[in-house]
Design a protein around this motif. Structure first.
Motif, PDB file in Angstrom:
ATOM      1  N   ILE A   1     -13.938   7.239  -9.047  1.00  0.00           N
ATOM      2  CA  ILE A   1     -13.207   7.873 -10.155  1.00  0.00           C
ATOM      3  C   ILE A   1     -11.768   8.261  -9.803  1.00  0.00           C
ATOM      4  CG2 ILE A   1     -15.328   8.772 -11.159  1.00  0.00           C
ATOM      5  CD1 ILE A   1     -14.587  11.523 -10.158  1.00  0.00           C
ATOM      6  N   HIS A   2     -11.370   8.109  -8.531  1.00  0.00           N
ATOM      7  CA  HIS A   2     -10.018   8.541  -8.156  1.00  0.00           C
ATOM      8  C   HIS A   2      -9.093   7.390  -7.739  1.00  0.00           C
ATOM      9  CE1 HIS A   2     -11.057  12.701  -8.581  1.00  0.00           C
ATOM     10  NE2 HIS A   2     -11.982  12.660  -7.642  1.00  0.00           N
ATOM     11  N   ASN A   3      -9.508   6.152  -7.906  1.00  0.00           N
ATOM     12  CA  ASN A   3      -8.661   5.023  -7.501  1.00  0.00           C
ATOM     13  C   ASN A   3      -7.497   4.791  -8.465  1.00  0.00           C
ATOM     14  OD1 ASN A   3      -9.892   4.401  -5.131  1.00  0.00           O
ATOM     15  ND2 ASN A   3     -10.421   2.302  -5.681  1.00  0.00           N
ATOM     16  N   GLU A   4      -7.773   4.902  -9.773  1.00  0.00           N
ATOM     17  CA  GLU A   4      -6.735   4.631 -10.758  1.00  0.00           C
ATOM     18  C   GLU A   4      -5.614   5.660 -10.682  1.00  0.00           C
ATOM     19  OE1 GLU A   4     -10.169   2.338 -11.852  1.00  0.00           O
ATOM     20  OE2 GLU A   4      -9.948   4.490 -11.522  1.00  0.00           O
ATOM     21  N   SER A   5      -4.423   5.234 -11.033  1.00  0.00           N
ATOM     22  CA  SER A   5      -3.250   6.101 -11.020  1.00  0.00           C
ATOM     23  C   SER A   5      -3.473   7.347 -11.877  1.00  0.00           C
ATOM     24  CB  SER A   5      -2.029   5.345 -11.540  1.00  0.00           C
ATOM     25  OG  SER A   5      -0.945   6.224 -11.791  1.00  0.00           O
ATOM     26  N   PHE A   6      -2.921   8.467 -11.442  1.00  0.00           N
ATOM     27  CA  PHE A   6      -3.041   9.686 -12.239  1.00  0.00           C
ATOM     28  C   PHE A   6      -2.329   9.538 -13.588  1.00  0.00           C
ATOM     29  CE2 PHE A   6       0.927  10.380  -9.878  1.00  0.00           C
ATOM     30  CZ  PHE A   6       1.770  10.889 -10.856  1.00  0.00           C
TER      31      PHE A   6
ATOM     32  N   LEU B   1      -0.813   1.245 -12.390  1.00  0.00           N
ATOM     33  CA  LEU B   1       0.558   1.588 -11.987  1.00  0.00           C
ATOM     34  C   LEU B   1       0.525   2.521 -10.787  1.00  0.00           C
ATOM     35  CD1 LEU B   1       2.300   2.113 -15.447  1.00  0.00           C
ATOM     36  CD2 LEU B   1       2.363   0.120 -13.959  1.00  0.00           C
ATOM     37  N   GLY B   2       0.102   2.002  -9.678  1.00  0.00           N
ATOM     38  CA  GLY B   2      -0.038   2.790  -8.464  1.00  0.00           C
ATOM     39  C   GLY B   2      -1.484   3.173  -8.252  1.00  0.00           C
ATOM     40  N   CYS B   3      -2.198   2.430  -7.414  1.00  0.00           N
ATOM     41  CA  CYS B   3      -3.613   2.701  -7.144  1.00  0.00           C
ATOM     42  C   CYS B   3      -3.753   3.576  -5.903  1.00  0.00           C
ATOM     43  CB  CYS B   3      -4.371   1.392  -6.945  1.00  0.00           C
ATOM     44  SG  CYS B   3      -4.425   0.369  -8.422  1.00  0.00           S
ATOM     45  N   HIS B   4      -4.656   4.546  -5.978  1.00  0.00           N
ATOM     46  CA  HIS B   4      -4.901   5.442  -4.859  1.00  0.00           C
ATOM     47  C   HIS B   4      -6.025   4.888  -3.985  1.00  0.00           C
ATOM     48  CE1 HIS B   4      -2.440   8.574  -6.841  1.00  0.00           C
ATOM     49  NE2 HIS B   4      -3.006   8.136  -7.950  1.00  0.00           N
ATOM     50  N   LYS B   5      -5.824   4.890  -2.686  1.00  0.00           N
ATOM     51  CA  LYS B   5      -6.848   4.456  -1.745  1.00  0.00           C
ATOM     52  C   LYS B   5      -7.217   5.626  -0.837  1.00  0.00           C
ATOM     53  CE  LYS B   5      -7.022   0.305  -3.310  1.00  0.00           C
ATOM     54  NZ  LYS B   5      -8.214  -0.143  -4.055  1.00  0.00           N
ATOM     55  N   TRP B   6      -8.533   5.781  -0.597  1.00  0.00           N
ATOM     56  CA  TRP B   6      -9.036   6.948   0.120  1.00  0.00           C
ATOM     57  C   TRP B   6      -9.933   6.528   1.275  1.00  0.00           C
ATOM     58  CZ3 TRP B   6      -7.110  11.316  -2.329  1.00  0.00           C
ATOM     59  CH2 TRP B   6      -6.701  11.143  -3.655  1.00  0.00           C
ATOM     60  N   ASN B   7      -9.860   7.302   2.344  1.00  0.00           N
ATOM     61  CA  ASN B   7     -10.788   7.154   3.469  1.00  0.00           C
ATOM     62  C   ASN B   7     -11.124   8.560   3.949  1.00  0.00           C
ATOM     63  OD1 ASN B   7     -12.323   6.188   5.552  1.00  0.00           O
ATOM     64  ND2 ASN B   7     -10.586   5.682   6.876  1.00  0.00           N
TER      65      ASN B   7
END
Length: 437
Positions: free
Chosen positions: A262-267, A282-288
């Motif tokens: 649920i947090h990959n898409e741009s805010f 328009l700017g994807c978030h990547k998390w580890n």
């Protein structure tokens, strides 16, 4: 004296009117436009760097709009009814939930909300409290209701020295122990006339209360915030009200799979349906991320390590940030975010149970003064991302024994760690009587 003051105001007004008229006559239209632009730009820069950004949402502001429009019998003006139906459904599943009020420190009021000589009534954790600050900046927390005839000390109560004075008959109670030390119309004080005194501590812009079902001494509340240093200032806050059990909120930190879900898409795609928004890419978030508990004397602390990067197009990454967080007890989180580009940002999160299934969550943001414009964008983006979680919490039910995949081991670890905050005398849902239950 009043007439004299009015005459002075009149003279001052005439003085201003005369000089403003003179300036207008002397300046041509272009000069006036130039002055206006300079003033507006100055105010804009002042807002960017010196005015805190505030984002506040009530319970019906997040995620319930979808419920109120998809049911034929529920229109927008009946959103509250939709919320109450969902809350009732959650209540019916309360037998699966842990006790609603875990043991630990709770930030129940921001320091800036309580001035010297002021008293406030706070309802939380199934308790009714009066919180007051003396003229010497000491903070005390007592039970709110006077033992005499039940007046609320937090509504109209007067702070006198270290004492709180009842607004009804002026009985006075000491902040240090809750004992009554004065009844103005009586020469004696009845035995046992006191109100409960709560252990409290003020740290890093919050007033904390120690809540424990077993009356156990509190652990030391070490808050490693650096807000007092010259290089770190307060930049703003957000505030949310959420319909869920308190444990579900910090459990998100140990739920690694939800970050990409649920947090990959741009805010910029918003909070309600980011995956179908045209702005989502328009700017994807990547998390580890990783989560692990502490042990020994610090067993009430858990830590999360998170790496965030922002991908623009293809494999082009424009921003990377390392996040280290400490979950301190059941309700308080300290986050430190480091970027080689922008330096360090610090975030404080508190969760306060207003009712068994109504949580108040506050995030406060700190960083260097020069980061003001960026932090406004950051607070906006973090608020949108957090609302995506609220969309889940508001509508889900708590599963005591969930079916977990082998990759969900950190969730199981979290639940084992969090269980230390429940004891044999922790209040059950059936024992708590609050509005809405």
């Amino acid at each position: 004296m009043i007439l004299k003051t009015m005459d002075q105001i009149s003279v001052y007004s005439m003085f201003l009117k005369t000089h403003i008229t003179y300036l207008v006559r002397c300046l041509d239209p272009k000069s006036i436009l130039y002055v206006c632009i300079v003033v507006l730009v100055t105010l804009w820069f002042y807002w960017l760097f010196f005015v805190p950004f505030v984002w506040k949402k009530y319970l019906d502001d997040v995620s319930y709009s979808k419920v109120s429009t998809t049911e034929d019998f529920c229109r927008n003006d009946h959103k509250r009814d939709a919320i109450n139906r969902i809350r009732k459904a959650k209540k019916n599943s309360s037998s699966e939930m842990p006790p609603p009020f875990p043991n630990g420190w709770y930030g129940i009021l921001e320091s800036s909300k309580l001035r010297p000589g002021e008293a406030k009534f706070i309802a939380c954790l199934g308790e009714k409290l009066v919180v007051y600050r003396t003229q010497k900046h000491k903070v005390f927390i007592l039970d709110a209701y006077c033992p005499h005839l039940g007046a609320n000390l937090g509504i109209g109560g007067r702070v006198v020295g270290d004492n709180i004075e009842c607004p009804f008959h002026q009985w006075s109670f000491r902040g240090k122990d809750g004992g009554c030390n004065n009844i103005p119309y009586s020469t004696s004080i009845p035995r046992g006339t006191n109100v409960k005194k709560w252990i409290s501590q003020e740290a890093n812009d919050f007033i904390f209360i120690w809540y424990h079902a077993e009356s156990t001494d509190p652990w030391e509340l070490r808050v490693p915030m650096q807000a007092q240093t010259k290089n770190v200032v307060y930049h703003g806050r957000n505030e949310f009200y959420i319909n869920c059990h308190i444990q579900e909120i910090p459990e998100n930190g140990a739920d690694m799979a939800h970050f990409s879900a649920i947090h990959n898409e741009s805010f910029l795609a918003g909070s309600l349906a980011p995956s179908i928004s045209v702005l989502g890419q328009l700017g994807c978030h990547k998390w580890n991320a990783s989560w692990f508990p502490a042990s020994g004397k610090g067993k009430h602390i858990a830590e999360i390590a998170l790496t965030h990067s922002l991908k623009l197009i293809g494999k082009v990454y424009c921003f990377q940030m390392n996040v280290s967080g400490k979950q301190i007890g059941p309700s308080f989180v300290y986050l430190r975010m480091n970027s080689s580009t922008f330096g360090q940002i610090q975030v404080l999160q508190t969760i306060t149970p207003i009712e068994p299934l109504l949580q108040k969550v506050i995030h406060r943001f700190y960083g260097p003064r020069w980061l003001g414009p960026l932090l406004k964008v950051f607070i906006y983006g973090e608020s949108i991302m957090f609302e995506r979680d609220i969309n889940m919490w508001n509508h889900k039910v708590f599963r005591r024994n969930p079916i977990l995949a082998k990759e969900d081991t950190s969730i199981k670890q979290f639940r084992i760690w969090y269980s230390q905050f429940y004891t044999s005398n922790s209040k059950k849902f059936s024992e708590v009587t609050n509005v809405g239950w």
